[in-house]
Enzyme design. Structure first.
Site, PDB file in Angstrom:
ATOM      1  N   ASP A 165     -11.577   4.785  -2.386  1.00 20.65           N
ATOM      2  CA  ASP A 165     -10.672   4.532  -1.768  1.00 20.65           C
ATOM      3  C   ASP A 165     -10.543   3.368   0.054  1.00 20.65           C
ATOM      4  OD1 ASP A 165      -7.705   4.812  -0.103  1.00 20.65           O
ATOM      5  OD2 ASP A 165      -8.003   7.198   0.327  1.00 20.65           O
TER       6      ASP A 165
ATOM      7  N   ASP B  83      -5.489  -0.161  -3.701  1.00 16.75           N
ATOM      8  CA  ASP B  83      -7.202   0.229  -3.118  1.00 16.75           C
ATOM      9  C   ASP B  83      -7.396   1.695  -3.358  1.00 16.75           C
ATOM     10  OD1 ASP B  83      -4.788   2.274  -2.065  1.00 16.75           O
ATOM     11  OD2 ASP B  83      -6.477   1.904   0.225  1.00 16.75           O
ATOM     12  N   GLU B  84      -7.165   2.313  -4.298  1.00 14.84           N
ATOM     13  CA  GLU B  84      -7.699   3.342  -5.041  1.00 14.84           C
ATOM     14  C   GLU B  84      -7.616   3.260  -6.297  1.00 14.84           C
ATOM     15  OE1 GLU B  84      -5.904   7.259  -4.339  1.00 14.84           O
ATOM     16  OE2 GLU B  84      -4.298   6.249  -2.496  1.00 14.84           O
TER      17      GLU B  84
HETATM   18 MG   LIG Z   1      -7.048   4.218   1.283  1.00 12.07          MG
END
Ligand SMILES: [Mg+2]
Length: 361
Positions: free
Chosen positions: A16, A110-111
């Site tokens: 993350d 983003d993960e």
């Molecule tokens: Mg994040």
């Protein structure tokens, strides 16, 4: 393939990025570094898409109306999102993941979950792989990431939050059940505010409380989700890491604490749902042509209203279409308990020259 139970545990990493959109903006504009920053619209009806850690210290959170954010942090700087840049950086991050495994399941720009049980470099320790990935991401993008390492997706996701930002955390099979025990259920991934409130009403505040409830009890109160809660209370999550698959629709819905009766209030509730669906579209680089509104009334009667347009819609059209559909159910004869909005007939974001072409035609 996930191994049978009783076989060696899987090795799952949840990566993350830290305050992703905001960190990209701070990376690219040194004047923004160290300052409270919100990516999103400053306008009266805007929503915060992402907040820097400096802004979070003031209580600014993503999905918060910009007006509220500004009240919490008067010196908050708003920056418009640059999704093309976030997508490009995201592709760099994916390349880093791909150095280790093909089993990559992105959750957003983003993960992602990675299954590294088998991995290209034959590294035995998933923690080592997580360290290598985070160092490489920093080297390539100049951005920090956090990671959670565990034997299933649920725990890996919870673990990545433990040492944020720029940290990592491991939950071993020996420690999984104890970790879940102490965790408040409202922190569980997948337990929203409405479910958390319902659980609290049933005396369930922690993982240990949840584990004390029988499977029939949980199924009676939570239907199909009952089995899922029963399992995660025991740190069991057999879901496989599934590489990206195309989606048919993207939706968001919300159940209200008290029924809504007037148009303005229902429009106000609809907006964050539209923003949420849109944020997902931006993340994935997709657009849709069909907007569907779902309304569930106080007596649980449910209706849907739908409209399809010829070209992929942009945000303002989406909001307007959703508003039109909602207006069409007024005047009401009973209160609204739930609103949902879905976008379907999906496709990729048209390339600039394709857009051009459409106008020329
Ligand atoms: Mg994040």
């Amino acid at each position: 393939m996930a191994p049978e139970r009783g076989a060696d545990p899987r090795k799952i990493i949840h990566v993350d990025m830290d305050a992703y959109y905001a960190s990209v903006e701070q990376r690219d504009n040194p004047e923004l570094r160290g300052k409270p920053l919100a990516v999103g619209g400053a306008a009266a009806r805007g929503v915060v898409a992402a907040a820097s850690y400096e802004a979070r210290a003031f209580g600014v959170r993503s999905a918060m109306p910009s007006v509220t954010a500004k009240r919490k942090c008067p010196e908050l700087i708003f920056v418009p999102p640059r999704f093309d840049v976030y997508r490009a950086v995201s592709a760099q991050i994916r390349d880093v993941f791909a150095e280790h495994t093909d089993l990559i399941e992105p959750l957003s720009l983003d993960e992602a979950y990675l299954d590294v049980t088998q991995n290209r470099l034959n590294i035995a320790s998933a923690s080592t792989i997580a360290e290598l990935i985070r160092a490489k991401i920093l080297e390539v993008t100049g951005l920090t990431a956090s990671a959670g390492i565990s034997y299933n997706k649920f725990l890996a996701k919870m673990a990545s939050d433990q040492n944020k930002p720029n940290g990592q955390f491991v939950i071993t099979p020996r420690h999984g059940p104890a970790f879940v025990e102490t965790l408040p259920v409202k922190k569980f991934h997948g337990v929203g505010p409405a479910t958390a409130a319902k659980m609290e009403g049933l005396g369930i505040e922690t993982g240990a409380d949840l584990r004390d409830k029988s499977l029939p009890f949980l199924q009676q109160h939570f239907g199909k989700a009952g089995l899922w809660y029963y399992q995660i209370a025991r740190a069991i999550d057999e879901r496989a890491v599934e590489p990206d698959r195309p989606r048919k629709s993207i939706g968001a819905e919300d159940t209200f604490a008290s029924d809504i009766v007037d148009l303005d209030a229902s429009i106000a509730e609809l907006k964050p749902l539209v923003a949420k669906v849109w944020g997902y579209c931006e993340d994935k680089g997709i657009r849709g042509r069909t907007v569907t509104l779902k309304v569930k009334f106080a007596d649980f009667q449910q209706i849907t209203r739908s409209r399809t347009v010829a070209l992929p819609i942009e945000y303002s059209d989406f909001e307007e279409l959703a508003g039109d559909l909602l207006r069409s159910v007024f005047p009401l004869r009973k209160g609204i308990r739930l609103l949902g909005i879905t976008l379907s007939s999906l496709g990729d974001v048209p390339l600039p020259d394709q857009r051009q072409l459409r106008f020329e035609l």
